[in-house]
Write an enzyme that holds these catalytic residues in place. Structure first.
Site, PDB file in Angstrom:
ATOM      1  N   HIS A   1       0.740   5.056   1.417  1.00 46.57           N
ATOM      2  CA  HIS A   1       0.308   6.022   2.186  1.00 46.57           C
ATOM      3  C   HIS A   1       1.001   7.344   2.321  1.00 46.57           C
ATOM      4  CE1 HIS A   1      -2.143   7.079   5.429  1.00 46.57           C
ATOM      5  NE2 HIS A   1      -0.956   7.600   5.998  1.00 46.57           N
TER       6      HIS A   1
ATOM      7  N   ASN B   1       0.858  -1.051   0.069  1.00 44.41           N
ATOM      8  CA  ASN B   1      -0.076  -0.132  -0.007  1.00 44.41           C
ATOM      9  C   ASN B   1       0.817   1.327   0.057  1.00 44.41           C
ATOM     10  OD1 ASN B   1      -2.520   1.477   0.414  1.00 44.41           O
ATOM     11  ND2 ASN B   1      -1.689   2.081   2.478  1.00 44.41           N
TER      12      ASN B   1
HETATM   13  C1  GAR Z   1      -2.458   8.951  -2.926  1.00 44.81           C
HETATM   14  O1  GAR Z   1      -2.057  10.404  -2.470  1.00 44.81           O
HETATM   15  C2  GAR Z   1      -2.372   7.772  -1.893  1.00 44.81           C
HETATM   16  O2  GAR Z   1      -1.180   7.938  -1.336  1.00 44.81           O
HETATM   17  C3  GAR Z   1      -3.587   7.955  -0.968  1.00 44.81           C
HETATM   18  O3  GAR Z   1      -4.701   8.422  -1.971  1.00 44.81           O
HETATM   19  C4  GAR Z   1      -4.083   9.097  -2.999  1.00 44.81           C
HETATM   20  C5  GAR Z   1      -4.739   8.490  -4.224  1.00 44.81           C
HETATM   21  O4  GAR Z   1      -4.168   9.386  -5.469  1.00 44.81           O
HETATM   22  N1  GAR Z   1      -3.812   6.939  -0.213  1.00 44.81           N
HETATM   23  C6  GAR Z   1      -4.251   6.625   0.945  1.00 44.81           C
HETATM   24  O5  GAR Z   1      -4.633   7.737   1.559  1.00 44.81           O
HETATM   25  C7  GAR Z   1      -4.438   5.540   1.668  1.00 44.81           C
HETATM   26  N2  GAR Z   1      -4.600   5.536   3.049  1.00 44.81           N
HETATM   27  P1  GAR Z   1      -4.094   8.592  -6.976  1.00 44.81           P
HETATM   28  O6  GAR Z   1      -5.459   7.865  -7.255  1.00 44.81           O
HETATM   29  O7  GAR Z   1      -3.920   9.872  -7.850  1.00 44.81           O
HETATM   30  O8  GAR Z   1      -2.889   7.636  -7.052  1.00 44.81           O
END
Ligand code: GAR
Length: 208
Positions: A110, A108
């Site tokens: 984060h 994952n």
């Molecule tokens: C990213 O910033 C990722 O790190 C976060 O969601 C965003 C997705 O962006 N994930 C979390 O917060 C998980 N807890 P993306 O769809 O443009 O890759």
């Protein structure tokens, strides 16, 4: 060849970073065999399509109970036969059966330096809002294996990013993506694809 399934919920910029890194060989020995979204409107699905990657939407809205959704989700993942499952902005609680099936084979990304600003309720923009609220000067991102807890699994890679004067959650989120997420997620996949990540209890060792 490491077969990877990428799971997404939204824009899919991390998915794009993985696709680009496979193309330019920053990630070697790897094939993206499928993309799964819980949200049919996710722009990430379009990115998959544009790059000729098979994709599926498994939405909780299409099933009567969470149990049935969980079963269908696991079925869809297994259907692609992946060696590694990558959660790239997948904002769904992972069913325990899937965690067990893919132990040390599911990672994952984060958007914080775990153990700061992580756990239940910390996702997406909320992480950056909390960091600015606390007034920290350094933030970052973490790639980790997924275990039963929320953001508690063995950490593979982390990268720090500086907070700048005048940052708002959106500018900070973008900088964390550009300077950290889009680099360390592809890098972690490449390390795993080349057999360089070993898990020992709750820690990882990166082999030379
Ligand atoms: C990213 O910033 C990722 O790190 C976060 O969601 C965003 C997705 O962006 N994930 C979390 O917060 C998980 N807890 P993306 O769809 O443009 O890759």
């Amino acid at each position: 060849m490491l077969k990877v399934v990428v799971m997404v919920s939204g824009g899919g910029t991390n998915l794009q970073a993985i696709i680009d890194s496979v193309k330019d060989k920053t990630i070697t020995n790897t094939q993206i065999v499928g993309v799964i979204s819980n949200n049919k409107n996710a722009y990430a699905l379009k990115r998959a399509e544009e790059n000729g990657i098979p994709s599926k939407c498994i939405s909780p809205k299409d099933y009567e109970t969470r149990e049935v959704f969980n079963e269908k989700l696991l079925e869809a993942v297994k259907g692609y036969g992946p060696d590694l499952v990558v959660l790239a902005g997948f904002l769904v609680v992972i069913p325990p059966a899937m965690i067990a099936e893919y132990r040390n084979r599911m990672i994952n990304i984060h958007p914080s330096l775990i153990p700061s600003f992580c756990g239940t309720g910390y996702y997406g923009l909320k992480v950056h809002e909390a960091a600015l609220e606390r007034g920290v000067k350094v933030v970052g991102a973490t790639v980790h294996f997924v275990d039963e807890g929320t953001d508690t699994g063995p950490i593979i890679l982390q990268k720090a990013v500086e907070v700048e004067q005048g940052d708002v959650p959106e500018t900070l989120q973008r900088r964390v993506m550009e300077q950290a997420e889009w680099k360390i997620l592809p890098c972690a996949i490449d390390l795993i694809a080349n057999g360089r990540v070993k898990v020992e209890e709750n820690r990882t060792v990166i082999l030379p």
